[in-house]
Design a protein around this motif. Structure first.
Motif, PDB file in Angstrom:
ATOM      1  N   ASP A  47       8.940   2.142 -12.451  1.00 16.85           N
ATOM      2  CA  ASP A  47       9.575   1.400 -11.360  1.00 16.85           C
ATOM      3  C   ASP A  47      10.786   2.189 -10.851  1.00 16.85           C
ATOM      4  O   ASP A  47      11.726   2.430 -11.606  1.00 16.85           O
ATOM      5  CB  ASP A  47      10.017   0.032 -11.878  1.00 16.85           C
ATOM      6  CG  ASP A  47      10.588  -0.863 -10.792  1.00 16.85           C
ATOM      7  OD1 ASP A  47      10.833  -0.379  -9.664  1.00 16.85           O
ATOM      8  OD2 ASP A  47      10.799  -2.061 -11.076  1.00 16.85           O
ATOM      9  N   PRO A  48      10.795   2.578  -9.575  1.00 14.12           N
ATOM     10  CA  PRO A  48      11.934   3.345  -9.065  1.00 14.12           C
ATOM     11  C   PRO A  48      13.236   2.567  -9.090  1.00 14.12           C
ATOM     12  O   PRO A  48      14.316   3.152  -9.106  1.00 14.12           O
ATOM     13  CB  PRO A  48      11.519   3.690  -7.632  1.00 14.12           C
ATOM     14  CG  PRO A  48      10.520   2.649  -7.246  1.00 14.12           C
ATOM     15  CD  PRO A  48       9.785   2.328  -8.516  1.00 14.12           C
ATOM     16  N   ARG A  49      13.164   1.232  -9.095  1.00 13.54           N
ATOM     17  CA  ARG A  49      14.385   0.425  -9.142  1.00 13.54           C
ATOM     18  C   ARG A  49      14.952   0.325 -10.557  1.00 13.54           C
ATOM     19  O   ARG A  49      16.137   0.015 -10.730  1.00 13.54           O
ATOM     20  CB  ARG A  49      14.099  -0.976  -8.592  1.00 13.54           C
ATOM     21  CG  ARG A  49      13.665  -0.976  -7.138  1.00 13.54           C
ATOM     22  CD  ARG A  49      13.515  -2.385  -6.599  1.00 13.54           C
ATOM     23  NE  ARG A  49      13.134  -2.396  -5.195  1.00 13.54           N
ATOM     24  CZ  ARG A  49      13.026  -3.499  -4.467  1.00 13.54           C
ATOM     25  NH1 ARG A  49      13.286  -4.683  -5.018  1.00 13.54           N
ATOM     26  NH2 ARG A  49      12.667  -3.425  -3.200  1.00 13.54           N
TER      27      ARG A  49
ATOM     28  N   GLU B  60      11.097   3.563  -2.329  1.00 12.74           N
ATOM     29  CA  GLU B  60      10.270   2.452  -2.796  1.00 12.74           C
ATOM     30  C   GLU B  60       8.837   2.942  -3.015  1.00 12.74           C
ATOM     31  O   GLU B  60       8.415   3.950  -2.452  1.00 12.74           O
ATOM     32  CB  GLU B  60      10.273   1.314  -1.769  1.00 12.74           C
ATOM     33  CG  GLU B  60      11.643   0.746  -1.469  1.00 12.74           C
ATOM     34  CD  GLU B  60      12.237  -0.024  -2.629  1.00 12.74           C
ATOM     35  OE1 GLU B  60      11.463  -0.486  -3.498  1.00 12.74           O
ATOM     36  OE2 GLU B  60      13.472  -0.154  -2.677  1.00 12.74           O
ATOM     37  N   TRP B  61       8.085   2.206  -3.866  1.00 13.62           N
ATOM     38  CA  TRP B  61       6.665   2.505  -4.004  1.00 13.62           C
ATOM     39  C   TRP B  61       5.999   2.541  -2.631  1.00 13.62           C
ATOM     40  O   TRP B  61       6.290   1.687  -1.773  1.00 13.62           O
ATOM     41  CB  TRP B  61       5.970   1.413  -4.810  1.00 13.62           C
ATOM     42  CG  TRP B  61       6.119   1.508  -6.302  1.00 13.62           C
ATOM     43  CD1 TRP B  61       6.255   2.614  -7.068  1.00 13.62           C
ATOM     44  CD2 TRP B  61       6.101   0.391  -7.215  1.00 13.62           C
ATOM     45  NE1 TRP B  61       6.329   2.286  -8.401  1.00 13.62           N
ATOM     46  CE2 TRP B  61       6.224   0.926  -8.513  1.00 13.62           C
ATOM     47  CE3 TRP B  61       5.969  -0.977  -7.052  1.00 13.62           C
ATOM     48  CZ2 TRP B  61       6.239   0.117  -9.655  1.00 13.62           C
ATOM     49  CZ3 TRP B  61       5.984  -1.783  -8.186  1.00 13.62           C
ATOM     50  CH2 TRP B  61       6.118  -1.233  -9.476  1.00 13.62           C
TER      51      TRP B  61
ATOM     52  N   LEU C 163       6.574   7.710  -3.671  1.00 11.61           N
ATOM     53  CA  LEU C 163       7.585   6.851  -3.085  1.00 11.61           C
ATOM     54  C   LEU C 163       7.754   7.138  -1.599  1.00 11.61           C
ATOM     55  O   LEU C 163       7.461   8.241  -1.128  1.00 11.61           O
ATOM     56  CB  LEU C 163       8.939   7.062  -3.783  1.00 11.61           C
ATOM     57  CG  LEU C 163       9.004   6.821  -5.286  1.00 11.61           C
ATOM     58  CD1 LEU C 163      10.426   7.069  -5.792  1.00 11.61           C
ATOM     59  CD2 LEU C 163       8.529   5.420  -5.653  1.00 11.61           C
ATOM     60  N   THR C 164       8.244   6.141  -0.885  1.00 10.01           N
ATOM     61  CA  THR C 164       8.645   6.340   0.504  1.00 10.01           C
ATOM     62  C   THR C 164       9.943   7.139   0.533  1.00 10.01           C
ATOM     63  O   THR C 164      10.604   7.340  -0.494  1.00 10.01           O
ATOM     64  CB  THR C 164       8.864   4.996   1.201  1.00 10.01           C
ATOM     65  OG1 THR C 164       9.993   4.344   0.596  1.00 10.01           O
ATOM     66  CG2 THR C 164       7.630   4.103   1.073  1.00 10.01           C
TER      67      THR C 164
END
Length: 271
Positions: A131-133, A94-95, A89-90
């Motif tokens: 999914d990080p979200r 986010e991806w 992730l950033t």
């Protein structure tokens, strides 16, 4: 050093708490992984059943072999689901972009999915990344599918599976951890940057999203493979050390169908 670090290469596997398969070079170990992947899909296809895998980007040498087996045999993946273990992730959570050389999503697209004949490859929606979200989405989907038939992976320097880094909590609690976003341990960042960025530690991502220990340990089969010189100590602690969440792979000792594949380099004494 602990006694298990002195176990001779030829004795690896004897009285081990995690079964070990000794191979020769890395190619042989990669072939074992690819052969088992293709074999399970073939068997399930013959019975009209789906195949659900948890798969890594590390190790990766099995994928060109797997792709060749699929294409040469005409092995359909239309009823397969691949759940990738993790992604970088950033700093914003986010991806990282798919065109980043470190992106696991980009790797799977370039090296696996785009190289399988279009009439054989599974649909896009059956190629799942955490999914990080919505980290729980992949857990829910995996549960709806009845869990993973097999989880394939490697072992990190801290004993981590996927990016499930050590924690000082009871093993039973650690084994129930779900898919989540977390910081990457400094040891893991340092080790990974040597192989992936030529030592450029400052450019190594600090965060990731990882599938949970619950999902990994819940797979019907667990297949782990190690190849590097620093795996000489890791594989011995994994197979002979005490079960502890401070070295997560040791929890695999309780899995009913786990196997650790060790190549000739990793089998050598760590000293």
């Amino acid at each position: 050093m602990r006694d298990y670090y002195s176990i001779a290469p030829g004795d690896l596997g004897k009285d081990a708490k995690l079964p070990i398969l000794l191979t020769g070079d890395s190619g042989e170990a990669f072939y074992e992984l690819a052969r088992e992947m293709a074999g399970m899909i073939r068997d399930h296809n013959s019975r009209g059943e789906r195949t659900v895998f948890i798969v890594p980007v590390g190790p990766v040498g099995q994928y060109p072999i797997f792709v060749r087996l699929v294409n040469e045999e005409g092995l359909s993946l239309k009823n397969c689901w691949f759940f990738n273990m993790d992604e970088y992730l950033t700093d914003a959570g986010e991806w990282i972009p798919m065109d980043d050389p470190l992106s696991f999503r980009g790797f799977m697209d370039r090296v696996v999915y785009s190289r399988i004949r279009p009439e054989l490859v599974m649909p896009q929606e059956q190629r799942v990344f955490p999914d990080p979200r919505d980290p729980g989405r992949s857990d829910r989907l995996l549960e709806e599918l009845g869990g993973a038939d097999a989880c394939f992976g490697g072992i990190g320097i801290t004993g981590h599976l996927a990016f499930n880094e050590p924690q000082d909590i009871p093993p039973e609690e650690f084994a129930q951890l779900p898919t989540r976003v977390l910081d990457i341990a400094p040891e893991t960042r340092a080790t990974n940057c040597v192989g992936d960025l030529g030592g450029a530690l400052e450019d190594m991502p600090k965060r990731c999203v990882t599938i949970g220990m619950k999902q990994i340990l819940g797979a019907k089969k667990l297949r782990l493979a190690v190849f590097r010189d620093w795996h000489r100590a890791v594989c011995r602690r994994a197979a002979y050390g005490e079960i502890t969440s401070r070295f997560p792979v040791t929890l695999a000792q309780n899995h009913p169908d786990a196997l650790l594949i060790v190549n000739g380099v990793a089998a050598q004494l760590p000293r």
